[in-house]
Design a protein around this motif. Structure first.
Motif, PDB file in Angstrom:
ATOM      1  N   MET A  76      61.119 -57.736  34.848  1.00 50.63           N
ATOM      2  CA  MET A  76      60.838 -58.531  33.403  1.00 50.63           C
ATOM      3  C   MET A  76      61.219 -57.677  32.491  1.00 50.63           C
ATOM      4  O   MET A  76      60.932 -56.372  32.367  1.00 50.63           O
ATOM      5  CB  MET A  76      59.122 -58.592  33.524  1.00 50.63           C
ATOM      6  CG  MET A  76      58.353 -59.602  34.658  1.00 50.63           C
ATOM      7  SD  MET A  76      56.609 -59.670  34.353  1.00 50.63           S
ATOM      8  CE  MET A  76      56.140 -60.136  36.015  1.00 50.63           C
ATOM      9  N   GLU A  77      61.755 -58.293  31.138  1.00 50.12           N
ATOM     10  CA  GLU A  77      62.373 -57.540  29.982  1.00 50.12           C
ATOM     11  C   GLU A  77      61.372 -57.582  29.292  1.00 50.12           C
ATOM     12  O   GLU A  77      60.284 -58.349  29.149  1.00 50.12           O
ATOM     13  CB  GLU A  77      63.433 -58.412  29.603  1.00 50.12           C
ATOM     14  CG  GLU A  77      64.717 -58.487  30.360  1.00 50.12           C
ATOM     15  CD  GLU A  77      65.866 -59.064  29.721  1.00 50.12           C
ATOM     16  OE1 GLU A  77      65.712 -59.356  28.632  1.00 50.12           O
ATOM     17  OE2 GLU A  77      66.863 -59.183  30.426  1.00 50.12           O
ATOM     18  N   THR A 108      61.046 -60.447  26.693  1.00 51.14           N
ATOM     19  CA  THR A 108      60.756 -61.666  27.410  1.00 51.14           C
ATOM     20  C   THR A 108      58.944 -61.437  27.360  1.00 51.14           C
ATOM     21  O   THR A 108      58.291 -62.424  26.992  1.00 51.14           O
ATOM     22  CB  THR A 108      60.943 -61.901  28.828  1.00 51.14           C
ATOM     23  OG1 THR A 108      62.414 -61.889  28.832  1.00 51.14           O
ATOM     24  CG2 THR A 108      60.410 -63.135  29.393  1.00 51.14           C
ATOM     25  N   GLN A 156      61.872 -69.054  32.700  1.00 47.63           N
ATOM     26  CA  GLN A 156      62.423 -68.102  33.302  1.00 47.63           C
ATOM     27  C   GLN A 156      61.381 -67.049  33.872  1.00 47.63           C
ATOM     28  O   GLN A 156      61.488 -66.759  35.132  1.00 47.63           O
ATOM     29  CB  GLN A 156      63.642 -67.359  32.583  1.00 47.63           C
ATOM     30  CG  GLN A 156      64.231 -66.314  33.390  1.00 47.63           C
ATOM     31  CD  GLN A 156      65.017 -66.838  34.572  1.00 47.63           C
ATOM     32  OE1 GLN A 156      65.617 -68.065  34.638  1.00 47.63           O
ATOM     33  NE2 GLN A 156      64.566 -66.392  35.934  1.00 47.63           N
ATOM     34  N   LEU A 157      60.547 -66.724  32.986  1.00 46.44           N
ATOM     35  CA  LEU A 157      59.506 -65.725  33.267  1.00 46.44           C
ATOM     36  C   LEU A 157      58.413 -66.382  34.536  1.00 46.44           C
ATOM     37  O   LEU A 157      58.126 -65.548  35.462  1.00 46.44           O
ATOM     38  CB  LEU A 157      58.667 -65.588  32.077  1.00 46.44           C
ATOM     39  CG  LEU A 157      57.619 -64.378  32.394  1.00 46.44           C
ATOM     40  CD1 LEU A 157      57.803 -63.007  32.935  1.00 46.44           C
ATOM     41  CD2 LEU A 157      56.608 -64.210  31.018  1.00 46.44           C
ATOM     42  N   GLU A 158      58.172 -67.625  34.217  1.00 46.75           N
ATOM     43  CA  GLU A 158      57.267 -68.031  35.433  1.00 46.75           C
ATOM     44  C   GLU A 158      58.006 -68.527  36.633  1.00 46.75           C
ATOM     45  O   GLU A 158      57.529 -68.290  37.641  1.00 46.75           O
ATOM     46  CB  GLU A 158      57.213 -69.774  34.915  1.00 46.75           C
ATOM     47  CG  GLU A 158      56.213 -69.668  33.841  1.00 46.75           C
ATOM     48  CD  GLU A 158      55.755 -71.218  33.193  1.00 46.75           C
ATOM     49  OE1 GLU A 158      57.034 -71.965  33.006  1.00 46.75           O
ATOM     50  OE2 GLU A 158      54.776 -71.585  32.873  1.00 46.75           O
ATOM     51  N   ALA A 159      59.485 -68.636  36.506  1.00 43.36           N
ATOM     52  CA  ALA A 159      60.337 -68.449  37.811  1.00 43.36           C
ATOM     53  C   ALA A 159      60.356 -67.019  38.257  1.00 43.36           C
ATOM     54  O   ALA A 159      60.066 -66.864  39.869  1.00 43.36           O
ATOM     55  CB  ALA A 159      61.593 -68.874  37.548  1.00 43.36           C
ATOM     56  N   ASP A 160      60.336 -65.915  37.434  1.00 46.18           N
ATOM     57  CA  ASP A 160      60.258 -64.664  38.312  1.00 46.18           C
ATOM     58  C   ASP A 160      58.956 -64.344  38.876  1.00 46.18           C
ATOM     59  O   ASP A 160      58.902 -63.793  39.740  1.00 46.18           O
ATOM     60  CB  ASP A 160      60.595 -63.663  36.973  1.00 46.18           C
ATOM     61  CG  ASP A 160      62.006 -63.826  36.353  1.00 46.18           C
ATOM     62  OD1 ASP A 160      62.268 -63.213  35.252  1.00 46.18           O
ATOM     63  OD2 ASP A 160      62.829 -64.353  37.108  1.00 46.18           O
ATOM     64  N   VAL A 161      57.882 -64.880  38.115  1.00 41.68           N
ATOM     65  CA  VAL A 161      56.555 -64.661  38.349  1.00 41.68           C
ATOM     66  C   VAL A 161      56.221 -65.391  39.615  1.00 41.68           C
ATOM     67  O   VAL A 161      55.504 -65.166  40.627  1.00 41.68           O
ATOM     68  CB  VAL A 161      55.534 -64.828  37.534  1.00 41.68           C
ATOM     69  CG1 VAL A 161      53.934 -64.551  37.849  1.00 41.68           C
ATOM     70  CG2 VAL A 161      55.648 -63.822  36.189  1.00 41.68           C
ATOM     71  N   GLY A 162      56.736 -66.786  39.806  1.00 37.02           N
ATOM     72  CA  GLY A 162      56.407 -67.376  40.918  1.00 37.02           C
ATOM     73  C   GLY A 162      55.194 -68.317  40.766  1.00 37.02           C
ATOM     74  O   GLY A 162      54.646 -68.842  41.760  1.00 37.02           O
TER      75      GLY A 162
END
Length: 283
Positions: free
Chosen positions: A1-2, A5, A38-44
């Motif tokens: 996570m950046e 973001t 994209q953050l939701e995709a990273d978190v799942g």
């Protein structure tokens, strides 16, 4: 996570609304929405339940909000401690695109002489955010033009400039010695993107609602005049292409060049910057 973001996520979570968060961050809504997806995709997991009235937090986003705030606070503390340990100091200055202003050059020379060991970082910004990223925490101090929403900000006036209307050189009004705003009431004027500071937009529209093409930068304003005959405003004394002309507006409030920083910020580098800027812009 950046970290960037996470800052976006915190803004949306606190505002409970993408539009208000975008305004707070001084960015347009589509890239903000893409960053959160994209953050939701990273978190799942789903972080924000979207509706026509705004967003609500999920159980996952509630946990992430607490952790993100703590992480961002820690990152800020790390930045300060590392800079101190290295014996280095940094100031980030936001500048509204205005490369022809001689005051900027005088200020840069004077500040470097006063603080030769300081790392000065410049963030050149477009016309959509008059605070140059100050509210979003991207800069420490901004060199810009008023008026805009000054809530929670401290503003120091450096200079006032008369304003003129930019027209095509072949426009029937281009050869006038001066004009009034009322004489331009039937013209189209450039607009800033949705979410731009309304005080800022109103000033550059001569104090009333107008219609016209959306622009983000000085060159886009000039091109809108050149291609569409759109009315543009600009401080007097700036060089323009031969195809354009500027006519003074006698009933337009002058434009103020200002230094602005967050209210209550006691950073001595900011205080010194404002003092040097005041002297550099003095007639």
């Amino acid at each position: 996570m950046e970290l960037r973001t996470l800052r976006y996520f915190v803004a949306v979570a606190e505002e409970r609304h993408f539009g208000r968060a975008a305004t707070r961050l001084h960015m347009s809504q589509p890239p903000l929405s893409r960053a959160i997806k994209q953050l939701e995709a990273d978190v799942g997991a789903l972080l924000l339940a979207r509706s026509s009235t705004g967003v609500t937090l999920t159980s996952v986003s509630t946990v992430l909000l607490d952790e993100a705030r703590a992480l961002l606070d820690h990152a800020d503390r790390v930045r300060v401690r590392v800079s101190a340990a290295a014996g280095a100091a940094t100031i980030t200055v936001g500048i509204l695109s205005d490369g022809t202003d001689p005051g900027v050059s005088r200020l840069a020379d004077a500040y470097r002489r006063k603080h030769p060991g300081i790392d000065i970082r410049i963030r050149d910004t477009d016309l959509t955010d008059p605070t140059c990223g100050l509210r979003a925490g991207l800069v420490d101090v901004a060199l810009t033009r008023a008026p805009f929403d000054e809530t929670a900000l401290t503003v120091r006036a450096l200079r006032t400039d008369p304003v003129g209307v930019v027209l095509r050189a072949d426009d029937p009004l281009a050869h006038r010695d001066r004009l009034r705003l009322a004489e331009l009431s039937d013209r189209r004027w450039f607009q800033f993107p949705q979410g731009a500071d309304p005080i800022w937009q109103s000033y550059w529209n001569g104090g009333r609602a107008r219609e016209g093409p959306v622009v983000r930068a000085v060159q886009e304003c000039l091109q809108a005049v050149l291609w569409n005959g759109t009315v543009g405003l600009a401080p007097l004394g700036h060089d323009l292409p031969a195809e354009l002309a500027v006519v003074p507006l006698i009933d337009m409030t002058p434009s103020r060049v200002v230094a602005v920083w967050n209210e209550g910020d006691t950073n001595p580098l900011i205080r010194s910057f404002v003092e040097i800027a005041t002297a550099a812009y003095r007639p």
